[in-house]
Scaffold this motif. Structure first.
Motif, PDB file in Angstrom:
ATOM      1  N   ILE A  57     -43.129  -1.230  17.058  1.00 52.95           N
ATOM      2  CA  ILE A  57     -42.122  -2.171  17.549  1.00 52.95           C
ATOM      3  C   ILE A  57     -41.958  -3.311  16.540  1.00 52.95           C
ATOM      4  O   ILE A  57     -42.931  -3.781  15.956  1.00 52.95           O
ATOM      5  CB  ILE A  57     -42.517  -2.697  18.958  1.00 52.95           C
ATOM      6  CG1 ILE A  57     -41.445  -3.582  19.562  1.00 52.95           C
ATOM      7  CG2 ILE A  57     -43.841  -3.391  18.937  1.00 52.95           C
ATOM      8  CD1 ILE A  57     -41.675  -3.924  21.023  1.00 52.95           C
ATOM      9  N   ILE A  99     -47.074   1.128  23.000  1.00 53.72           N
ATOM     10  CA  ILE A  99     -47.013   0.272  21.808  1.00 53.72           C
ATOM     11  C   ILE A  99     -48.308   0.382  21.006  1.00 53.72           C
ATOM     12  O   ILE A  99     -49.395   0.097  21.501  1.00 53.72           O
ATOM     13  CB  ILE A  99     -46.715  -1.184  22.193  1.00 53.72           C
ATOM     14  CG1 ILE A  99     -45.333  -1.247  22.872  1.00 53.72           C
ATOM     15  CG2 ILE A  99     -46.775  -2.093  20.973  1.00 53.72           C
ATOM     16  CD1 ILE A  99     -44.979  -2.581  23.464  1.00 53.72           C
ATOM     17  N   LEU A 121     -36.628  -0.716  26.399  1.00 55.75           N
ATOM     18  CA  LEU A 121     -36.290  -1.149  25.051  1.00 55.75           C
ATOM     19  C   LEU A 121     -35.367  -0.158  24.373  1.00 55.75           C
ATOM     20  O   LEU A 121     -35.187   0.967  24.831  1.00 55.75           O
ATOM     21  CB  LEU A 121     -37.560  -1.314  24.209  1.00 55.75           C
ATOM     22  CG  LEU A 121     -38.516  -2.436  24.615  1.00 55.75           C
ATOM     23  CD1 LEU A 121     -39.693  -2.478  23.655  1.00 55.75           C
ATOM     24  CD2 LEU A 121     -37.834  -3.775  24.677  1.00 55.75           C
ATOM     25  N   GLY A 132     -41.574  -6.898  15.213  1.00 56.41           N
ATOM     26  CA  GLY A 132     -41.965  -8.240  15.616  1.00 56.41           C
ATOM     27  C   GLY A 132     -43.464  -8.433  15.506  1.00 56.41           C
ATOM     28  O   GLY A 132     -44.200  -7.519  15.128  1.00 56.41           O
ATOM     29  N   LEU A 181     -45.279  -6.433  26.419  1.00 55.74           N
ATOM     30  CA  LEU A 181     -45.036  -5.717  25.161  1.00 55.74           C
ATOM     31  C   LEU A 181     -46.230  -5.859  24.218  1.00 55.74           C
ATOM     32  O   LEU A 181     -46.089  -5.799  23.004  1.00 55.74           O
ATOM     33  CB  LEU A 181     -43.760  -6.219  24.481  1.00 55.74           C
ATOM     34  CG  LEU A 181     -42.466  -6.032  25.275  1.00 55.74           C
ATOM     35  CD1 LEU A 181     -41.271  -6.520  24.476  1.00 55.74           C
ATOM     36  CD2 LEU A 181     -42.276  -4.590  25.713  1.00 55.74           C
ATOM     37  N   GLU A 230     -47.038  -9.371  17.360  1.00 52.79           N
ATOM     38  CA  GLU A 230     -47.628  -9.270  18.697  1.00 52.79           C
ATOM     39  C   GLU A 230     -47.737 -10.634  19.367  1.00 52.79           C
ATOM     40  O   GLU A 230     -47.474 -10.769  20.560  1.00 52.79           O
ATOM     41  CB  GLU A 230     -48.995  -8.582  18.638  1.00 52.79           C
ATOM     42  CG  GLU A 230     -49.593  -8.377  20.017  1.00 52.79           C
ATOM     43  CD  GLU A 230     -50.873  -7.575  20.032  1.00 52.79           C
ATOM     44  OE1 GLU A 230     -51.261  -7.141  21.128  1.00 52.79           O
ATOM     45  OE2 GLU A 230     -51.493  -7.381  18.974  1.00 52.79           O
ATOM     46  N   TYR A 232     -47.047  -3.126  15.193  1.00 52.78           N
ATOM     47  CA  TYR A 232     -45.944  -4.083  15.069  1.00 52.78           C
ATOM     48  C   TYR A 232     -45.466  -4.074  13.628  1.00 52.78           C
ATOM     49  O   TYR A 232     -46.260  -4.053  12.695  1.00 52.78           O
ATOM     50  CB  TYR A 232     -46.410  -5.482  15.498  1.00 52.78           C
ATOM     51  CG  TYR A 232     -46.819  -5.499  16.948  1.00 52.78           C
ATOM     52  CD1 TYR A 232     -45.904  -5.796  17.943  1.00 52.78           C
ATOM     53  CD2 TYR A 232     -48.111  -5.142  17.332  1.00 52.78           C
ATOM     54  CE1 TYR A 232     -46.262  -5.770  19.278  1.00 52.78           C
ATOM     55  CE2 TYR A 232     -48.480  -5.104  18.665  1.00 52.78           C
ATOM     56  CZ  TYR A 232     -47.552  -5.416  19.630  1.00 52.78           C
ATOM     57  OH  TYR A 232     -47.906  -5.368  20.956  1.00 52.78           O
ATOM     58  N   GLU A 280     -35.885  -8.071  16.717  1.00 54.49           N
ATOM     59  CA  GLU A 280     -37.202  -8.007  17.349  1.00 54.49           C
ATOM     60  C   GLU A 280     -37.122  -7.160  18.605  1.00 54.49           C
ATOM     61  O   GLU A 280     -36.091  -7.113  19.269  1.00 54.49           O
ATOM     62  CB  GLU A 280     -37.678  -9.420  17.724  1.00 54.49           C
ATOM     63  CG  GLU A 280     -38.549 -10.031  16.685  1.00 54.49           C
ATOM     64  CD  GLU A 280     -39.360 -11.205  17.229  1.00 54.49           C
ATOM     65  OE1 GLU A 280     -39.313 -11.504  18.431  1.00 54.49           O
ATOM     66  OE2 GLU A 280     -40.044 -11.815  16.403  1.00 54.49           O
ATOM     67  N   LYS A 281     -38.223  -6.517  18.919  1.00 54.04           N
ATOM     68  CA  LYS A 281     -38.368  -5.648  20.091  1.00 54.04           C
ATOM     69  C   LYS A 281     -37.634  -4.316  19.942  1.00 54.04           C
ATOM     70  O   LYS A 281     -37.501  -3.578  20.909  1.00 54.04           O
ATOM     71  CB  LYS A 281     -37.944  -6.352  21.378  1.00 54.04           C
ATOM     72  CG  LYS A 281     -38.724  -7.617  21.670  1.00 54.04           C
ATOM     73  CD  LYS A 281     -38.234  -8.273  22.927  1.00 54.04           C
ATOM     74  CE  LYS A 281     -38.908  -9.626  23.115  1.00 54.04           C
ATOM     75  NZ  LYS A 281     -38.313 -10.364  24.197  1.00 54.04           N
ATOM     76  N   THR A 282     -37.170  -3.996  18.723  1.00 59.12           N
ATOM     77  CA  THR A 282     -36.619  -2.663  18.477  1.00 59.12           C
ATOM     78  C   THR A 282     -37.791  -1.728  18.211  1.00 59.12           C
ATOM     79  O   THR A 282     -38.694  -2.052  17.449  1.00 59.12           O
ATOM     80  CB  THR A 282     -35.686  -2.663  17.237  1.00 59.12           C
ATOM     81  OG1 THR A 282     -34.599  -3.547  17.468  1.00 59.12           O
ATOM     82  CG2 THR A 282     -35.152  -1.261  16.949  1.00 59.12           C
ATOM     83  N   MET A 315     -44.628 -11.636  21.228  1.00 62.18           N
ATOM     84  CA  MET A 315     -44.125 -10.739  22.266  1.00 62.18           C
ATOM     85  C   MET A 315     -44.593 -11.178  23.653  1.00 62.18           C
ATOM     86  O   MET A 315     -45.677 -11.732  23.796  1.00 62.18           O
ATOM     87  CB  MET A 315     -44.636  -9.307  22.026  1.00 62.18           C
ATOM     88  CG  MET A 315     -44.141  -8.669  20.759  1.00 62.18           C
ATOM     89  SD  MET A 315     -42.405  -8.263  20.887  1.00 62.18           S
ATOM     90  CE  MET A 315     -42.078  -7.866  19.173  1.00 62.18           C
TER      91      MET A 315
END
Length: 186
Positions: A63, A153, A112, A65, A74, A67, A156, A128-130, A70
């Motif tokens: 993901i 997850i 997401l 971004g 996430l 951690e 990152y 972010e968060k893709t 988040m």
């Protein structure tokens, strides 16, 4: 309900087996299939799946971004559902056939968007968060209406330090992902 769980890697399959073994009073019958990594492997797997009520693609998620930035849901090892996928083209644009696919969520997990690419993606160019995964768009394109994607997850992007991926994910448990499936599907 008969459920096919497709995992891109053997390590994910082992984690699913471990999680299912710990579920008391299972509601469903699970069949596990390792597809191997990539769009082509996913497509070939989808064409020869055993009969089922539902197919679920379940695996790790990288993901975009940090951690620390988040929300708690996430964080490392948490399951998410992919409800929007796109195919990213070779030079950074969407392929003509890569129109984003959106679906309604099936589980009570954070939802997401995922990006599938055949080229290294400079993660600084992505929101972010893709989630970045090779198989999601192909699965979403070929799936039946009832089928869906769950990811756990694992890392990152961009990585701030080099990681040994298999060592890095060793302690991730897929139990919460399997519990979400058990708790939401009837």
């Amino acid at each position: 309900m008969k459920i096919n769980i497709i995992t891109p890697m053997e390590i994910e399959n082992e984690k699913v087996i471990s999680a299912i073994a710990r579920i008391q009073n299972k509601k469903h019958i699970y069949n596990l299939v390792v597809s191997e990594i990539g769009r082509e492997a996913t497509a070939k797997t989808m064409m020869k799946l055993p009969e089922s009520d539902v197919n679920i693609l379940l695996g790790f998620a990288a993901i975009v971004g940090k951690e620390l930035d988040m929300p708690k849901e996430l964080s490392f090892g948490k399951p998410i559902e992919i409800t929007n996928t796109s195919l990213y083209g070779y030079e950074g644009g969407l392929f003509e056939n890569g129109k984003p696919i959106r679906v309604q969520p099936k589980l009570n997990l954070p939802c997401l968007s995922s990006l599938t690419s055949d080229k290294f993606v400079r993660t600084t160019d992505l929101a972010e968060k893709t989630v970045v995964n090779m198989e999601d768009f192909t699965f979403m394109y070929l799936k039946r209406p009832q089928d869906f994607i769950v990811r756990v997850i694992s890392d990152y992007l961009p990585h701030e330090v080099e990681i040994d991926f298999f060592e890095h994910v060793k302690d991730i448990d897929f139990l919460s992902a399997i519990e979400a499936i058990e708790g939401c599907l009837d």
